[in-house]
Design an enzyme around this catalytic site. Sequence first.
Site, PDB file in Angstrom:
ATOM      1  N   ARG A   1     -12.752  13.571   5.578  1.00 18.96           N
ATOM      2  CA  ARG A   1     -11.385  14.126   5.617  1.00 18.96           C
ATOM      3  C   ARG A   1     -11.153  15.092   4.465  1.00 18.96           C
ATOM      4  NH1 ARG A   1      -7.723   9.153   5.290  1.00 18.96           N
ATOM      5  NH2 ARG A   1      -6.043  10.722   5.180  1.00 18.96           N
TER       6      ARG A   1
ATOM      7  N   HIS B   1       0.843  -1.192   0.000  1.00 19.83           N
ATOM      8  CA  HIS B   1       0.000   0.000   0.000  1.00 19.83           C
ATOM      9  C   HIS B   1       0.872   1.233   0.000  1.00 19.83           C
ATOM     10  CE1 HIS B   1      -3.685   2.308   0.625  1.00 19.83           C
ATOM     11  NE2 HIS B   1      -2.913   3.130   1.316  1.00 19.83           N
TER      12      HIS B   1
ATOM     13  N   LYS C   1      -8.416  -1.074   6.396  1.00 19.24           N
ATOM     14  CA  LYS C   1      -8.682  -1.854   5.178  1.00 19.24           C
ATOM     15  C   LYS C   1      -7.718  -3.020   5.056  1.00 19.24           C
ATOM     16  CE  LYS C   1      -8.624   1.873   2.462  1.00 19.24           C
ATOM     17  NZ  LYS C   1      -8.936   3.080   3.259  1.00 19.24           N
TER      18      LYS C   1
ATOM     19  N   SER D   1      -7.280   4.809   8.580  1.00 19.43           N
ATOM     20  CA  SER D   1      -7.910   4.578   7.282  1.00 19.43           C
ATOM     21  C   SER D   1      -7.174   3.513   6.495  1.00 19.43           C
ATOM     22  CB  SER D   1      -7.952   5.884   6.487  1.00 19.43           C
ATOM     23  OG  SER D   1      -8.518   5.663   5.205  1.00 19.43           O
TER      24      SER D   1
ATOM     25  N   ASP E   1     -14.891   3.509   7.630  1.00 18.90           N
ATOM     26  CA  ASP E   1     -13.794   4.224   6.979  1.00 18.90           C
ATOM     27  C   ASP E   1     -14.283   5.013   5.776  1.00 18.90           C
ATOM     28  OD1 ASP E   1     -10.958   4.819   6.270  1.00 18.90           O
ATOM     29  OD2 ASP E   1     -11.449   3.563   4.548  1.00 18.90           O
TER      30      ASP E   1
END
Length: 216
Positions: A143, A39, A162, A158, A136
Amino acid sequence: TESMVQSGVVMDWSNPSLPNSNNNAATASQQQTHKVDKHSTGGVGDKVSLILAPLVASFGLTVPMMAGRGLGHTGGTIDKLESIPGFRTQYAAEEFAQLLLSSSPSNDTNDSGGGDCGGPLNAAIVSPSENMCPADKRMYALRDVTSTVTSLPLQTSSIMSKKIAERPDSLVLDVKFGRGSFNNNVEESLELAKRMIQTGELCGIRTTALVTRMDD
């Protein structure tokens, strides 16, 4: 972070729903394959995932990659993929497991690529399903309109909610800093990396982070 994870479903790779699998031995073998994910905290022109996911899968690993949409001044991986006409990124958790693990993926003409590939895909980049981390999704939208995109606690929860719901065995984080990213200085990115590593390890996911520059 834990509350976000528990607000929806969590992947269970030990017992996925694979209704179209015709080869139980192959499916069991796929379930035991090491599952890895990467990620990036994101930035302008970040397209590493599109290349890395199939490359890693070519070495026999399974890459269940749930990616995000644009936030702030950036465009997300899912936005990039959906710019391809007909490319499907929305899958339920059971469909996601089937794409990665089934020896006979469904012949859905709406699927990206379409048709029967004759074996498990080993890599898939999808958008989190509607029932995965729904808390989320609400926070993500807030945000963008409350000037809290760069909040380190909110970035940590966040991203990691996930990933924890996705349940990979290992996770590599590409934490950006510089003009093209959310965090301008390296100190902020180092702190974010530490927080995410700690969160991942506490949840049983082997987590590594690289802090990389995004100025060009």
